[in-house]
Design a protein around this motif. Structure first.
Motif, PDB file in Angstrom:
ATOM      1  N   GLY A 198       0.802  -1.222   0.000  1.00 13.45           N
ATOM      2  CA  GLY A 198       0.000   0.000   0.000  1.00 13.45           C
ATOM      3  C   GLY A 198       0.832   1.268   0.000  1.00 13.45           C
ATOM      4  O   GLY A 198       0.479   2.255   0.649  1.00 13.45           O
ATOM      5  N   TYR A 216       1.080   3.410  -2.184  1.00 14.07           N
ATOM      6  CA  TYR A 216       0.584   4.182  -3.325  1.00 14.07           C
ATOM      7  C   TYR A 216       0.744   5.694  -3.171  1.00 14.07           C
ATOM      8  O   TYR A 216       0.982   6.399  -4.142  1.00 14.07           O
ATOM      9  N   HIS A 217       0.562   6.210  -1.950  1.00 16.78           N
ATOM     10  CA  HIS A 217       0.692   7.661  -1.780  1.00 16.78           C
ATOM     11  C   HIS A 217       2.092   8.119  -2.178  1.00 16.78           C
ATOM     12  O   HIS A 217       2.264   9.113  -2.874  1.00 16.78           O
ATOM     13  N   ILE A 258       4.187   6.492  -4.054  1.00 13.41           N
ATOM     14  CA  ILE A 258       4.410   6.244  -5.486  1.00 13.41           C
ATOM     15  C   ILE A 258       3.930   7.469  -6.273  1.00 13.41           C
ATOM     16  O   ILE A 258       4.624   7.995  -7.142  1.00 13.41           O
TER      17      ILE A 258
END
Lengths: 152, 719
Positions: free
Chosen positions: A136, A138-139, A141
């Motif tokens: 998780g 993702y932020h 990324i």
């Protein structure tokens, strides 16, 4: 079995494998370029992403026979010293948790920035949505893609 | 506890790969504060018994090598542990080299990645290692200069004296190594920390970002074989017959062997093995019930009504409380099985030769893997080496070393070094899942809306204990009854990130939202009232199982940051949740926005009390990652079964959250200076409760069963 001559990271390799062997396993098993990761084998997660003439492709479902004369770039060849703007951004933002998916994430991001040097949030999300990150991250990324765009 | 091994200094140096003039330190694993160190003693053998759990070397080139004993599974200990040592050593972080230590049960204690326990377990030990080394370096400098050690100071790897004399640690290491390690060296005042609490990047970033072969999946050794192992297709089936002739005749295939219920296809390359597997003719037969998800739904109903019940906690008299209640609230919640689905599928390397074995690969419990393999193959544990690779995600799956055992067994059968690789399908259908569970909560309220009775009945499928009877609300409600029932199933289960509480917490916190509504109270105010009057139960050590004051602090912080008590814009709805697990307190507020009939989760506010934050970057990664993980699995995660066979086999049917679905996340840490606790799990459990409670405010619908986005729930599209 058949002989294939592949252009990978600026080098030429000759390999003797079955025509249906996915590029992923040629890279990993035959060329010992294990930076490109196996995670699903069905083009559902993006961990195996490499560039074919600069475009991001899923190497786990691409038979070696379909590569032809295209230039293959893997994470090992994205930059000589690991200092591609995307790699530098990934380090600066400190994206990796387990890190296993990150080679694929980086290759997808680098291809995106190649064709669109200044993507908006939605364009980033759309381009990166094929790459799973089980941790998780993702932020970060998303933040790292933006930072890499700035570093351009 | 190991205490009888005899070391020679020479072996020690060899084993530690310590080069140059070096100072070796290890420290007591008994946790008594006693400090033993193996000190360089020229060529003379250093005899004695040592209990070590971590160590560092200071190299004459001015660098320090810090060995990180625990498996690195993405939780960040390979960065945060060495930071802690370097802090007390007073060293320049840029000159630290971090090395993953192999399994060594003599030198180290608890080389485990699990339960978010690495940090609380090691905090003092790591600090002592650094502080004692620093003190020895200061004493060496004082001796060299003929000054009082009390007048010496250190500054990032240099010892200084007011006279202007100075020497680097590297210059002093050889002399310092001859000094007897002092006991009870004082530790730094946390306000003087320079490394701890800062944003330090992952020490493996360069290797990760350039594709170096650091994962077990990448391991290669000349002459090794590749194997895949086919397990029975369904839980409750066993191998009946095997015809491996066609597969064995395929190109690149060396052998097809079976052991236990496994069929192993052994070959030279991965793709050849994958192809040959399709040619294996194996028949399976039933040996136990072939359970389907529909059976589990029925079993849940039956066991909710009766069955072999364990009373896990009984305070006061809930029957009387419910009989006298002005109002009773009752609700049931259910969750499905989940696959851990780490991005790196299971894999392991083994080279078993006679009574020796070399093991290499990703495992969260290396000692357990080694000991089980020793037993399985009847090899002395001391003849087994185990090298840890960086782990491409675990989430609890790699606490169970079944894949390591089958690899070692295969190597012993084929008498060759072999790397076993599971495909994603093998991984997803291979078992050891988050157990499915169902809960019934009941609360009795008096006329004033106070909770006078609380009952929880948990039914799990191979869940072990599906409840957490000593956690809140035990101690906050006078009459409590907590019961558990477990159904034994052929479907294998195991710990999944924040075991049990990964669903129980969200269910409980949704139920408390329902209770608050029934009591006519604000959900945050009600929780604050409960914690202000709570008298937590005592654990085995006689200490309270949770600290109500720390609960209150994170609740207040999350409420403040989310603007809980402020007037909100039209269409903005907040849901609250708070939970204590793995020694850490986490409160969360989910913000759902409803505009033009469309409901979407916009933001999560998160307040965390894990004591001192060791690495700000790693801590944020764990908290935000846990929130994304908890959200994704609450929304989409489910593994269903048909006649014992998992129906989802890969990421095309087993849905995980993606980058376009994440809400904004704001994280706030409570700054209280308390010794740090772990963060690998605690931010996950409460999340689904916050989301469900916000969704209720926005839609009027309670989502109690996971996955929330299941058909008919109307929650698809909120991310």
């Amino acid at each position: 079995m058949a002989t294939y001559t592949l252009r990978v990271n600026g080098r030429t390799y000759t390999t003797d494998v079955a025509p249906d062997t996915p590029l992923l396993w040629v890279l990993r098993d035959h060329l010992r370029l294990t930076g490109t990761k196996y995670a699903c084998g069905v083009a559902a997660c993006g961990a195996c992403t490499v560039h074919l003439d600069g475009a991001a492709v899923r190497s786990c479902v691409m038979p070696v026979s379909a590569v032809g004369n295209a230039a293959v770039t893997t994470i090992e060849g994205l930059s000589e010293k690991g200092d591609h703007p995307v790699q530098r951004a990934w380090d600066e933002v400190d994206v990796p948790q387990c890190g296993y998916c990150q080679a694929g994430q980086i290759m997808t991001a680098a291809a995106l920035l190649q064709r669109n040097p200044n993507p908006g949030d939605e364009e980033i999300e759309q381009a990166m949505s094929g790459n799973l990150c089980r941790c998780g991250a993702y932020h970060r990324i998303r933040d790292a893609v933006k930072l890499a765009a700035k570093k351009g | 506890m190991q205490s009888s091994s005899t070391y020679s200094r020479r072996d020690f140096l060899k084993n530690s790969a310590l080069i140059g003039g070096g100072l070796f330190l290890g420290f007591d694993m008994l946790g008594s504060g006693r400090f033993d160190a193996a000190v360089a003693n020229s060529a003379a053998g250093l005899e004695g018994a040592f209990d070590f759990n971590a160590y560092l070397s200071i190299n004459s080139d001015g660098t320090a090598t810090i060995f990180s004993p625990n498996p690195e599974v993405g939780q960040g200990v390979k960065t945060s542990f060495p930071m802690t040592v370097a802090e007390e050593l007073d060293f320049d972080w840029k000159l630290v080299k971090v090395v993953q230590a192999p399994l060594d049960t003599v030198k180290f204690e608890r080389q485990v990645a699990g339960g978010s326990q690495s940090t609380p377990h090691s905090w003092k030990r790591l600090r002592q290692a650094g502080a004692t080394a620093r003190r020895m370096l200061m004493e060496a400098a004082a001796k060299r200069w003929g000054v009082d050690v009390a007048t010496c100071k250190t500054d990032k790897g240099v010892v200084r004296h007011p006279s202007g004399k100075q020497a680097t640690y590297g210059e002093l290491a050889a002399e310092a190594a001859k000094i007897a390690p002092p006991a009870d060296v004082p530790l730094k005042d946390p306000k003087d920390f320079r490394i701890i609490g800062t944003f330090v990047r992952n020490v493996d970033n360069h290797d990760i970002l350039t594709g170096k072969p650091i994962y077990g999946m990448d391991f290669y050794r000349e002459g090794m074989l590749i194997a895949m192992i086919q397990h029975p297709p369904a839980f409750g089936m066993k191998l009946k017959s095997l015809d491996g002739a066609a597969a064995k005749a395929m190109p690149g295939i060396v052998d097809v062997v079976s052991f236990k219920n496994n069929v192993a296809v052994v070959g030279k390359t991965t793709w050849e093995v994958m192809k040959a597997r399709e040619a294996v003719k194996a028949e399976y037969e039933k040996e136990a019930d072939l359970e389907s998800t529909a059976d589990h739904d029925r079993i849940f109903k039956e066991l909710m009504a009766g069955g072999e019940t364990q009373v896990k906690r009984k305070d006061g008299d809930t029957a009387a409380a419910f009989a006298a209640a002005a109002k009773i609230v009752e609700a049931e919640f259910q969750c499905p099985f989940l696959s851990h689905a780490p991005m790196e599928p299971m894999n392991f390397f083994a080279d078993v030769r006679g009574d020796r074995a070399e093991l290499i690969g990703p495992v969260q419990t290396p000692q357990s893997a080694r000991d089980q393999i020793a037993k399985l193959l009847n090899i002395p544990a001391e003849n087994i080496t185990l090298q840890l690779m960086r782990i491409g995600g675990g989430f609890g799956r790699r606490l169970r070393p079944d894949y390591a055992l089958e690899t070692a067994e295969l190597s012993s059968i084929i008498k060759a070094p072999v790397k076993v690789i599971w495909t994603r399908e093998d991984d997803m259908t291979g078992g050891i899942y988050r157990p499915a569970a169902r809960y019934r909560f009941r609360a009795a309220l008096d006329k004033a809306g106070n909770i006078t009775g609380y009952e929880l009945r948990g039914v799990g499928i191979n869940a072990g204990n599906p409840v957490r009877e000593n956690n809140f609300p035990a101690g906050a409600v006078p009459n409590v009854l907590i019961e558990a029932v477990d159904h034994k199933s052929p479907i294998t289960t195991g710990p999944w990130r924040a075991p049990i509480t990964n669903f129980l917490a969200g269910a409980e916190q949704t139920f408390f939202d329902e209770v608050a509504e029934a009591a006519g109270k604000d959900p945050v105010t009600m929780r604050l009232e409960l914690f202000r009057q709570a008298q937590p139960p005592l654990n085995n050590e006689g200490k309270p199982t949770y600290d109500p004051q720390r609960f209150i602090k994170v609740i207040e912080l999350a409420a403040e940051k989310s603007g809980w008590f402020k007037k909100r814009k039209k269409g903005v709805h907040l849901g609250f949740s708070v939970y204590y697990s793995h020694l850490t307190y986490v409160a969360q507020v989910a913000e759902v926005v409803k505009r033009k009939g469309k409901v979407s989760l916009q933001k999560v506010y998160c307040a965390v009390d894990c004591g001192i934050v060791v690495n700000k970057s790693g801590a944020l990664n764990q908290v935000v990652g846990s929130i994304v993980d908890g959200l994704g699995h609450a929304m989409y995660g489910q593994l269903t079964f048909k006649d014992g066979e998992p129906e989802q086999k890969n990421f095309n049917t087993y849905r995980l959250i993606r980058i376009n679905e994440i809400p904004e996340v704001e994280v706030y840490f409570v700054d209280n200076g308390i010794d740090p606790t772990g963060l690998g799990e605690p931010a996950l459990p409460p999340l689904s409760g916050a989301v469900a409670n916000a969704l209720y405010k926005a839609t009027g619908k309670r989502v109690r069963n996971q996955p929330f986005a299941a058909e008919g729930n109307g929650m698809e599209g909120i991310l």
